[in-house]
Design a protein around this motif. Structure first.
Motif: not given
Length: 318
Positions: A2, A26-27, A29
């Protein structure tokens, strides 16, 4: 793995929008937005950290947050007469990256509203960092003239005037990029591993004369040096579009090198959804003449400025 993403320039709407988009990607954090002044309204998803270009805080924040991806979208470069030095912000950002470890992805926003010398410096300094940090993936996005309902730049302020000085004998073609497409391009590039220099622009061009007719501006053709006369008048605080940043933006907007978006479209398998004409129309649709008159009152061309331009035309400007 992430990502922890750091986005500069979040006091500007475009950078703040990109930071918010990355929060839900997505990915990703964590997203940290930095600038010397906070975004407005509140961030709404990303963290904010205040930085100063002159105190080394940028390198400290990169280290403390563990950022591995950096989007350099500016540091106070959009608003006000003394906030146009994108080159300084870029140099300080690249210097901070040289002194820190862990960042393996960098995306830099450039644009045609920079003067040609400034744009060359941004690209030169970025290439120098690539040579020193070969493990870093670097992409430079050269954005066309940003436009859209919420955009305010030196170029839009120029177009918003009731009387608009243009270069005598010229009716240049202008290429635009819609704010939605700019945000999408920057977000997609941040999440990719593509490297290189990429042009981002809507298809086709729009004549400056059409732009002015559409938003109701009245052209005042002057010799090119007439813009310098207006710049000197602006130092007395009355003509916003004749500021140094506006003058640079207008000149670059209509005289920059041709843009080729094929590399971008191939790298991202994506292209802008708005043509230049469509992007400008979306902007023009909300630029109602009564509102613009109200904004321009007291800041437009006055008889004394027309006289100064006439003197410049005759070669007697001071």
């Amino acid at each position: 793995m992430t990502r922890v993403v750091l986005v500069t320039g979040v006091s500007t709407p475009l950078a703040a929008r990109v930071a918010r988009s990355l929060c839900g990607a997505a990915g990703v954090r964590r997203v940290i937005g930095v600038d010397s002044s906070p975004p407005s309204p509140d961030p709404g998803g990303f963290e904010f950290a205040r930085v100063d270009l002159h105190d080394g805080s940028l390198a400290r924040i990169i280290t403390e947050t563990g950022a591995d991806t950096v989007l350099h979208l500016g540091l106070d470069t959009e608003r006000g007469p003394n906030r146009e030095n994108h080159v300084l912000g870029t140099v300080r950002m690249l210097s901070a990256l040289q002194r820190t470890e862990g960042v393996d992805r960098l995306v830099v926003r450039a644009g045609v509203t920079l003067g040609s010398d400034d744009a060359a410096q941004v690209e030169e300094h970025t290439r120098a960092l690539e040579r020193r940090r070969p493990e870093m993936s670097v992409a430079v996005l050269r954005l066309a003239n940003l436009i859209g309902p919420s955009v305010e730049t030196p170029l839009t302020r120029y177009l918003d005037q009731r009387v608009v000085p243009t270069v005598l004998g010229a009716d240049p073609h202008v290429r635009f990029l819609h704010e939605d497409d700019a945000a999408e391009a920057l977000t997609r590039m941040a999440l990719s591993e593509e490297s290189g220099l990429f042009d981002v622009a809507g298809a086709d061009t729009v004549r400056l004369s059409h732009c002015l007719r559409r938003v109701g501006g009245r052209r005042l053709p002057v010799p090119a040096r007439g813009l310098d006369v207006l710049r000197r008048a602006a130092k007395r605080g009355r003509i916003d579009y004749a500021s140094i940043s506006a003058k640079q933006a207008v000149q670059a907007a209509v005289s920059g090198r041709p843009m080729d978006t094929r590399d971008l479209e191939q790298a991202l398998d994506w292209g802008p959804s708005y043509s230049s004409a469509q992007a400008f129309e979306d902007y023009a649709g909300v630029r109602a003449r009564p509102r613009r008159r109200e904004r321009a009152r007291g800041h437009g061309l006055r008889p004394v400025h027309v006289l100064a331009l006439a003197r410049a035309t005759l070669g007697r400007s001071d």
